[in-house]
Design a protein around this motif. Structure first.
Motif, PDB file in Angstrom:
ATOM      1  N   ARG A  75       3.025   8.211  -8.969  1.00  0.00           N
ATOM      2  CA  ARG A  75       2.208   7.468  -9.924  1.00  0.00           C
ATOM      3  C   ARG A  75       3.051   6.590 -10.844  1.00  0.00           C
ATOM      4  NH1 ARG A  75      -0.623  11.411 -13.758  1.00  0.00           N
ATOM      5  NH2 ARG A  75       1.513  11.475 -14.548  1.00  0.00           N
ATOM      6  N   ASP A  76       4.224   7.084 -11.267  1.00  0.00           N
ATOM      7  CA  ASP A  76       4.970   6.431 -12.337  1.00  0.00           C
ATOM      8  C   ASP A  76       6.094   5.522 -11.871  1.00  0.00           C
ATOM      9  OD1 ASP A  76       3.377   7.778 -14.182  1.00  0.00           O
ATOM     10  OD2 ASP A  76       4.656   9.542 -14.113  1.00  0.00           O
ATOM     11  N   ASP A  77       6.661   5.724 -10.660  1.00  0.00           N
ATOM     12  CA  ASP A  77       7.749   4.860 -10.211  1.00  0.00           C
ATOM     13  C   ASP A  77       7.225   3.486  -9.831  1.00  0.00           C
ATOM     14  OD1 ASP A  77       9.544   6.837 -10.621  1.00  0.00           O
ATOM     15  OD2 ASP A  77      10.058   7.165  -8.517  1.00  0.00           O
ATOM     16  N   THR A  78       7.989   2.460 -10.170  1.00  0.00           N
ATOM     17  CA  THR A  78       7.605   1.105  -9.784  1.00  0.00           C
ATOM     18  C   THR A  78       7.649   0.947  -8.269  1.00  0.00           C
ATOM     19  OG1 THR A  78       8.573   0.310 -11.850  1.00  0.00           O
ATOM     20  CG2 THR A  78       8.092  -1.333 -10.167  1.00  0.00           C
ATOM     21  N   ALA A  79       8.671   1.517  -7.622  1.00  0.00           N
ATOM     22  CA  ALA A  79       8.773   1.482  -6.167  1.00  0.00           C
ATOM     23  C   ALA A  79       7.795   2.493  -5.569  1.00  0.00           C
ATOM     24  CB  ALA A  79      10.194   1.794  -5.723  1.00  0.00           C
ATOM     25  N   SER A  80       6.966   2.042  -4.648  1.00  0.00           N
ATOM     26  CA  SER A  80       5.930   2.888  -4.074  1.00  0.00           C
ATOM     27  C   SER A  80       6.540   3.929  -3.136  1.00  0.00           C
ATOM     28  CB  SER A  80       4.931   2.022  -3.299  1.00  0.00           C
ATOM     29  OG  SER A  80       3.986   2.823  -2.642  1.00  0.00           O
ATOM     30  N   LYS A  81       6.190   5.196  -3.365  1.00  0.00           N
ATOM     31  CA  LYS A  81       6.667   6.265  -2.487  1.00  0.00           C
ATOM     32  C   LYS A  81       5.713   7.442  -2.549  1.00  0.00           C
ATOM     33  CE  LYS A  81      10.593   6.826  -4.612  1.00  0.00           C
ATOM     34  NZ  LYS A  81      11.908   7.343  -5.077  1.00  0.00           N
ATOM     35  N   ARG A 449       2.366  -0.811 -19.896  1.00  0.00           N
ATOM     36  CA  ARG A 449       1.567  -0.664 -18.682  1.00  0.00           C
ATOM     37  C   ARG A 449       2.102  -1.465 -17.491  1.00  0.00           C
ATOM     38  NH1 ARG A 449      -3.116   1.882 -18.875  1.00  0.00           N
ATOM     39  NH2 ARG A 449      -3.920   2.553 -20.906  1.00  0.00           N
ATOM     40  N   TRP A 450       3.082  -2.288 -17.701  1.00  0.00           N
ATOM     41  CA  TRP A 450       3.558  -3.182 -16.635  1.00  0.00           C
ATOM     42  C   TRP A 450       5.053  -2.992 -16.461  1.00  0.00           C
ATOM     43  CZ3 TRP A 450       4.234  -9.172 -17.161  1.00  0.00           C
ATOM     44  CH2 TRP A 450       4.604  -9.699 -15.904  1.00  0.00           C
ATOM     45  N   SER A 451       5.468  -2.655 -15.242  1.00  0.00           N
ATOM     46  CA  SER A 451       6.886  -2.494 -14.927  1.00  0.00           C
ATOM     47  C   SER A 451       7.235  -3.368 -13.736  1.00  0.00           C
ATOM     48  CB  SER A 451       7.219  -1.024 -14.628  1.00  0.00           C
ATOM     49  OG  SER A 451       6.468  -0.543 -13.524  1.00  0.00           O
ATOM     50  N   MET A 452       8.506  -3.796 -13.689  1.00  0.00           N
ATOM     51  CA  MET A 452       8.999  -4.677 -12.631  1.00  0.00           C
ATOM     52  C   MET A 452      10.259  -4.091 -12.017  1.00  0.00           C
ATOM     53  SD  MET A 452       7.260  -7.565 -12.150  1.00  0.00           S
ATOM     54  CE  MET A 452       8.521  -8.637 -11.468  1.00  0.00           C
ATOM     55  N   TYR A 453      10.460  -4.431 -10.752  1.00  0.00           N
ATOM     56  CA  TYR A 453      11.688  -4.039 -10.044  1.00  0.00           C
ATOM     57  C   TYR A 453      12.163  -5.239  -9.242  1.00  0.00           C
ATOM     58  CZ  TYR A 453      14.587  -2.210  -6.271  1.00  0.00           C
ATOM     59  OH  TYR A 453      15.616  -1.999  -5.366  1.00  0.00           O
ATOM     60  N   VAL A 454      13.450  -5.586  -9.383  1.00  0.00           N
ATOM     61  CA  VAL A 454      14.060  -6.620  -8.545  1.00  0.00           C
ATOM     62  C   VAL A 454      15.391  -6.078  -8.040  1.00  0.00           C
ATOM     63  CG1 VAL A 454      12.956  -8.594  -9.657  1.00  0.00           C
ATOM     64  CG2 VAL A 454      15.123  -7.728 -10.544  1.00  0.00           C
ATOM     65  N   VAL A 497      -2.290  -1.030  -9.826  1.00  0.00           N
ATOM     66  CA  VAL A 497      -2.078  -1.879  -8.652  1.00  0.00           C
ATOM     67  C   VAL A 497      -0.582  -2.092  -8.462  1.00  0.00           C
ATOM     68  CG1 VAL A 497      -4.301  -3.043  -8.776  1.00  0.00           C
ATOM     69  CG2 VAL A 497      -2.369  -3.954 -10.067  1.00  0.00           C
ATOM     70  N   ARG A 498      -0.193  -2.307  -7.196  1.00  0.00           N
ATOM     71  CA  ARG A 498       1.214  -2.531  -6.840  1.00  0.00           C
ATOM     72  C   ARG A 498       1.320  -3.757  -5.943  1.00  0.00           C
ATOM     73  NH1 ARG A 498       4.426   2.007  -7.670  1.00  0.00           N
ATOM     74  NH2 ARG A 498       3.302   3.954  -8.083  1.00  0.00           N
ATOM     75  N   LEU A 499       2.475  -4.414  -6.025  1.00  0.00           N
ATOM     76  CA  LEU A 499       2.770  -5.551  -5.153  1.00  0.00           C
ATOM     77  C   LEU A 499       4.256  -5.543  -4.854  1.00  0.00           C
ATOM     78  CD1 LEU A 499       1.765  -8.177  -3.755  1.00  0.00           C
ATOM     79  CD2 LEU A 499       2.418  -9.386  -5.854  1.00  0.00           C
TER      80      LEU A 499
END
Length: 749
Positions: A75-81, A449-454, A497-499
């Motif tokens: 639920r909490d990690d930006t990277a979906s797993k 509420r919004w996190s990013m990963y690059v 939502v995730r992208l």
């Protein structure tokens, strides 16, 4: 006397929790208040002869309990797993990790009940799905299926690539994490036995762990044996363009074998001054395989093959060892340095003997003995530096490198028989693979509420091989992989939502680069020789993933995910007729391909929809996959025999006293015809698999687990065909599959 300042602290804590709940509804807290009168202080004072003082008013005792604030990586990690816990892994009492994987959402495993190891995400296998062991690629010669489920801490299913792991993951990544931390002393012995109509599978395992001061240790050991005896019928036909049957052969084959193995996983952990930790992890595996086979071919229509029957015998022994040392150093300012050094080795010794009898006369026409010797050695290093460089940022950089060396020898000896030309060869080859990957990534909270990963990862692979019968081959590849993911939690709800945007690739295995030929006894379009292709290039893929997740109660989830991959340099098996008149299959790059997927998942306890419900957990998933290979005409021009549709349905029950646990799982996957190229086609079988289990805890020391797998006993079918101006040549077979019952006794001591 009750301390007034402490009372104010409790009241302030309660107010803080209430305020936090108001601002973060998804992380709500519960506050239970119960009246608890305190003893008057005057009574104690009077007993000592002191002046009596007015007794204070009874004060309510406030107890603050936290709930739903625990960290949930899904639920909490930006990277979906998706995280699969050790409790879920051992639930069915499996002896193979592949049996665990086939029940997980979005994953299918081939084999049709015969121990296949083709692991697929989004229906794609053959290198599209990356399987890691403790975050790194498994060494050459090591099979994930030799791992015991008891040795696994968790399984991570990563749908979209991240820079920390290798980006050889077009379909996704499955990371198997072995047990590492020792929390409490544990001694567990398990003894199990499985039985089906054609096989038996006894096994035993031992888990021992404890802590002595700053040092902890553990030892995991497992032993197993699988004995089988089965029939494998096959039919080969050829139909002319006008519909006439020009060839019909029936083959009956009796196979028996007894593979057996022993695995050991000792580990030591040290906690140093300053909080640093050092872990020494080892894994050893010994496997011995004996195989016996008898085949007879009856020709009903057309010309018989050169050999009408054969007798086969194989003996293989494999020893695998892996060891690594992991040092984690805490740095000032919250930073951390994580460094790992390791090495592995595999040694395989095998002997194959085959007797082939001529059609018509039945005389012995070929007596061949093939001895193989192979050795793999690898040294590798991994490192990761992470630090909170800016507020709300988690920056990390690292490397992953290694060098592997493989030496292989093959000696073939044939008897000098009347009418035969014996083939006696001494072949060998040597291959060296050097690899290096560098990466950097940053994950930050843009808002609460919004996190990013690059991230970005560069991977380079340099492969050199040489051997008898072919010139030295060198292949160098390098791939840049930019990656981006984002997570947004919708306001005033538990939805999110995730992208993700990814660039991944699939490197050709070393064996596919070696132009060494493996011959078939009765060579044909449907039973060709095989050899590698030194000009093979990696496949590159650009992808997008999106998902919507709804959490409406504790441990309750509904999710929908979509994805697309565009692949260039697609690799398929080519088939051609060489100058000696023999059919040869070899991998080739052939244009581009596109794959799309939709995945739906539901997972929740019955209490989330029913008040005062029993301890029942429900889970279901369905995955629909499409793909198109542009260089192959349709219909059915799918990628790598992609599974079009797969679904799982499971239910688990646990009694209120915790002594009884039971449940079941149903897995389904569709198949159908697959077009490989203009001339070749195959068939993907439809499979249904029902499993049930029950666990009874007698007391704190003893428990019994009973399970049934493949309860529907659905047979496994396969087919491949070749079409040209002479007609359609097809080879097909139906393999019987039997239900298996398994019982495991667990003893804690």
């Amino acid at each position: 006397m009750f301390d007034a300042p402490k009372l104010r602290d409790v009241a302030a804590a309660a107010a803080f929790v209430a305020a936090t709940s108001a601002f973060h509804p998804s992380h709500a807290q519960s506050v239970d208040a119960a009246p608890a009168p305190l003893k008057p202080a005057a009574a104690a004072a009077a007993a000592d002869g002191a002046d009596a003082r007015p007794a204070p008013e009874p004060i309510q005792q406030v107890e603050v309990k936290g709930s739903s604030t625990t960290y949930d990586p899904r639920r909490d990690d930006t990277a979906s797993k998706i995280i699969v816990t050790s409790e879920e892994i051992v639930r069915f009492g499996d002896t193979s990790v592949n049996d665990v994987l086939k029940r997980l959402p979005g994953i299918t495993v081939g084999g049709g009940g015969r121990g296949g190891s083709d692991i697929r995400m989004r229906g794609l296998g053959s290198g599209y799905t990356q399987v890691l062991l403790n975050g790194e690629r498994a060494p050459a010669g090591f099979s994930i299926d030799t791992l015991s489920p008891e040795q696994i801490e968790r399984i991570e299913i990563v749908r979209a690539a991240s820079a920390e792991f290798s980006t050889q993951s077009i379909a996704g990544t499955i990371n198997i994490v072995l047990k590492k931390n020792v929390r409490t002393a544990q001694r567990v012995f398990k003894l199990g036995a499985g039985k089906s109509g054609d096989a038996s599978n006894p096994s035993a395992s031992l888990q021992v762990s404890d802590r002595i001061g700053a040092t902890s240790y553990s030892l995991s050991a497992n032993a197993w044996r699988y004995r089988y005896e089965r029939e494998t019928p096959t039919r080969e036909t050829c139909t002319a363009p006008d519909g006439r049957l020009t060839l019909s052969r029936q083959s009956t084959r009796h196979d028996s074998g007894s593979p057996q193995g022993l695995g050991l996983a000792p580990r030591l952990n040290w906690t140093l001054a300053g909080g640093d930790t050092v872990t020494w992890q080892n894994y050893l595996n010994f496997q011995d395989t004996e195989y016996r086979g008898e085949e007879s071919i009856a020709t009903v229509v057309g010309e018989p093959p050169p050999y009408q029957s054969r007798s086969m015998r194989q003996d293989n022994r494999t020893v695998f060892a892996k060891s690594d040392v992991n040092w984690v150093h805490k740095l000032a300012g919250g930073g951390k340095l994580d460094v790992k050094l390791g090495g592995s080795g595999v040694r395989t010794r095998g002997t194959w003997n085959e007797l082939d009898y001529r059609s018509g006369s039945g005389a012995l026409g070929r007596d061949a003995t093939i001895v193989t010797r192979s050795t793999d050695r690898e040294a590798n290093t991994q490192g990761k530096y992470s630090t909170p460089l800016w507020p709300d940022h988690a920056l990390s950089m690292g490397w992953d490198g290694g060098r592997a060396r493989r030496v292989d020898a093959r000696i073939q000896r044939e008897r000098d028989l009347p009418g035969a030309v014996p083939e006696n060869t001494d072949e060998g080859y040597r291959a060296t693979v050097s690899r290096l990957a560098l990466y950097a990534q940053d994950e930050w909270n843009v808002t609460p509420r919004w996190s990013m990963y690059v991230g970005v990862r560069w991977e380079g692979i340099d492969t050199t091989s040489e051997g008898d019968g072919f010139d030295a081959v060198r292949q160098k590849t390098a791939v840049w992989s930019p990656l981006a993911q984002t997570l947004y939690k919708l306001p005033d709800s538990r939805d999110q939502v995730r992208l993700a945007l990814t660039r991944t690739y699939k490197a050709p295995p070393v064996g596919n680069l070696i132009p060494r030929r493996f011959t078939s006894t009765n060579n044909s379009q449907t039973e060709p020789d095989r050899r590698g292709n030194p000009d093979l290039q990696p496949e590159l893929a650009s992808g997008v993933d999106a998902s919507y997740e709804h959490y409406w109660a504790e441990n309750a989830l509904l999710s929908a995910a979509v994805s697309m991959r565009r692949i260039s340099g697609y690799t398929r098996q080519g088939l051609f007729l060489d100058g000696a008149g023999r059919w040869v299959s070899s991998p080739i790059n052939d244009g581009s391909a596109v794959t799309r997927s939709v995945e739906l998942e539901a997972k929740f306890p019955l209490s989330a929809v029913m008040k005062d419900a029993p301890g029942v957990d429900l889970r279901a998933s369905v995955s629909r996959n499409w793909s198109r290979v542009e260089a192959v005409p349709g219909p059915d021009n799918r990628l790598d025999q992609q599974v079009p549709l797969s679904a799982t349905l499971g239910v688990d029950y646990k009694s209120r006293d915790g002594r009884l646990s039971t449940g079941g799982s149903f897995a389904f996957k569709t198949g159908g015809d697959v077009r490989i190229d203009v001339n070749q086609a195959g068939y993907q079988p439809v499979q249904r698999d029902l499993e049930l289990y029950m666990l009874w805890k007698f007391d704190a020391r003893y428990q019994l687990r009973v399970a049934g797998t493949n309860l529907l006993g659905q047979d496994y079918r396969y087919s491949n065909a070749y079409t040209d101006e002479e007609g359609v040549r097809r080879r097909s077979g139906t393999f019987p599959v039997y239900p298996m019952a398994r019982a495991t006794l667990e003893v804690r001591f």
